[in-house]
Write a protein that holds these residues in place. Structure first.
Motif, mmCIF file in Angstrom:
data_model
loop_
_atom_site.group_PDB
_atom_site.id
_atom_site.type_symbol
_atom_site.label_atom_id
_atom_site.label_comp_id
_atom_site.label_asym_id
_atom_site.label_seq_id
_atom_site.Cartn_x
_atom_site.Cartn_y
_atom_site.Cartn_z
ATOM 1 N N ALA A 100 0.845 -1.192 0.000
ATOM 2 C CA ALA A 100 0.000 0.000 0.000
ATOM 3 C C ALA A 100 0.881 1.244 0.000
ATOM 4 C CB ALA A 100 -0.913 0.012 1.222
ATOM 5 N N GLY A 101 0.789 2.033 -1.075
ATOM 6 C CA GLY A 101 1.569 3.258 -1.183
ATOM 7 C C GLY A 101 0.683 4.477 -1.223
ATOM 8 N N ILE A 102 1.177 5.585 -0.727
ATOM 9 C CA ILE A 102 0.430 6.835 -0.774
ATOM 10 C C ILE A 102 1.284 7.895 -1.443
ATOM 11 C CG2 ILE A 102 1.158 7.484 1.581
ATOM 12 C CD1 ILE A 102 -1.590 8.930 1.824
ATOM 13 N N GLN A 103 0.680 8.593 -2.397
ATOM 14 C CA GLN A 103 1.365 9.697 -3.055
ATOM 15 C C GLN A 103 0.980 10.996 -2.352
ATOM 16 O OE1 GLN A 103 0.314 11.613 -7.008
ATOM 17 N NE2 GLN A 103 2.069 10.371 -7.657
ATOM 18 N N LEU A 104 1.966 11.645 -1.745
ATOM 19 C CA LEU A 104 1.740 12.905 -1.028
ATOM 20 C C LEU A 104 1.964 14.057 -1.983
ATOM 21 C CD1 LEU A 104 3.563 12.082 2.320
ATOM 22 C CD2 LEU A 104 1.151 11.760 1.734
ATOM 23 N N ALA A 105 0.990 14.972 -2.039
ATOM 24 C CA ALA A 105 1.011 15.972 -3.104
ATOM 25 C C ALA A 105 0.530 17.330 -2.620
ATOM 26 C CB ALA A 105 0.135 15.502 -4.268
ATOM 27 N N HIS A 106 0.991 18.346 -3.337
ATOM 28 C CA HIS A 106 0.487 19.716 -3.210
ATOM 29 C C HIS A 106 0.374 20.258 -4.625
ATOM 30 C CE1 HIS A 106 -0.135 23.852 -2.151
ATOM 31 N NE2 HIS A 106 0.052 23.618 -0.851
ATOM 32 N N ALA A 107 -0.830 20.681 -5.011
ATOM 33 C CA ALA A 107 -1.075 21.085 -6.395
ATOM 34 C C ALA A 107 -0.535 22.459 -6.737
ATOM 35 C CB ALA A 107 -2.573 21.033 -6.700
#
Length: 361
Positions: A100-107
């Motif tokens: 299980a991976g999570i992509q951490l983002a800020h647009a």
């Protein structure tokens, strides 16, 4: 039965992936309450890939702060309610044997937009309808979107802290790895590219300065999650525009990021400049992944119009990438990994028990 590079397990730090067929971040724009909390849709959407045999299942771009969302309908991980909901999803992914991976983002300047599959509306969502003023390294608009406000240095430090807190929450939610999203024209890519970063302080100008925020986040996230958790970074290897971010820059910064604590690099392209021509063709981004891997000496995965088992297997077996991510093909067929094993003549032991009678013979 045959053997296949595609179905050879891969270990990164303390995590082992059962194969090299992975699911990338696929934005769903489906949080109807606009509160960032993943729903039953996300459980079924992501859970289907795990049932279908994928080695890694990555979340959609998951915002580290409310203004970091691409649209008001995106998921987030800035509060406990979101953590609790993600925990239900990671438990199911683990039950079905997937990482299980999570992509951490800020647009950044590409935030506050209408959801990607909206039938009519395009551009920036007004504040009255749930939108927000956006931020960026420089006050330059993306295409016809509303112009952002340039972040000051104190606010840049706040963004780094938001990524760190999000990573800590990701650990609590049960994720096995975190990916820092520095691609597709979102905030960190905006800092990297000289076409979107016109700053004259320590976060602009030279490549070292433009990469500073990415490396600060990598170092801080590595410290926060400890030594056992894999840490990925997603880069766009080119802006497809003269004078923009390119594959040489990507290879250089990937090597720096590896020194800072990153383990693996997810190589895509584009997204930072509107109106460019992207030469779409099967596997069109694979050469960029190959270039970054061979130039920087870092492990990578490849993406981009990879649609068949034979194509995916060739990419990995040839050494051009260590793994592949399939987006649209996985959405068309969430059981692609199981089908690929059959087509390549590989025996796998992770068919769902309730589905065994449907197994190809």
């Amino acid at each position: 039965m045959n053997t296949s590079a595609l179905f050879t397990p891969l270990s990164i730090r303390s995590t082992t992936f059962r194969n090299r067929l992975w699911v990338p971040a696929l934005c769903q724009y489906s949080v109807e309450r606009q509160d960032g909390v993943p729903t039953d849709w996300h459980l079924v959407h992501l859970g289907a890939f795990a049932m279908g045999g994928a080695g890694l299942v990555m979340t959609e771009a998951t915002a580290v702060a409310p203004i970091g969302r691409i649209s008001p309908h995106d998921t987030g991980i800035w509060n406990q309610e979101q953590v609790d909901s993600w925990s239900r999803i990671t438990r199911f992914l683990h039950e079905r044997g997937a990482v299980a991976g999570i992509q951490l983002a800020h647009a950044g300047r590409k935030g506050s937009t209408h959801r990607g599959w909206a039938p009519v509306a395009t551009g920036t969502v007004p504040e009255a309808d749930g939108g927000w003023p956006t931020v960026a390294p420089s006050a330059l608009a993306f295409g016809e979107y509303a112009a952002p406000r340039a972040l000051d240095t104190a606010e840049i430090a706040d963004v780094v802290a938001e990524f760190v807190t999000a990573a800590e929450r990701s650990v609590e939610a049960g994720f096995d790895l975190v990916e820092i999203h520095a691609a597709h024209g979102y905030l960190l890519h905006q800092f990297l590219s000289p076409l979107s970063n016109l700053r004259t302080d320590s976060y602009g100008g030279s490549l070292e300065n433009r990469a500073r925020i990415v490396l600060e986040i990598v170092r801080a996230v590595r410290a926060a999650v400890g030594d056992e958790m894999p840490l990925f970074v997603r880069f766009s290897a080119t802006d497809y525009a003269e004078g923009g971010w390119n594959q040489d820059d990507t290879a250089t910064v990937a090597a720096w990021a590896q020194d800072a604590g990153a383990d693996f690099f997810d190589i895509s392209t584009g997204g930072n400049v509107s109106g460019v021509t992207i030469p779409l063709s099967p596997g069109y981004q694979v050469p960029f992944a190959d270039f970054v891997a061979s130039t920087a000496g870092v492990p990578v995965n490849a993406v981009g119009l990879i649609t068949t088992a034979a194509q995916a297997d060739e990419i990995v077996s040839s050494g051009r990438a260590d793994a592949v991510m399939l987006g649209r093909e996985m959405m068309r067929d969430p059981h692609f990994a199981l089908r690929a094993a059959h087509e390549l003549g590989v025996e796998v032991d992770y068919w769902p028990e309730a589905y065994v009678r449907a197994r190809w013979r």
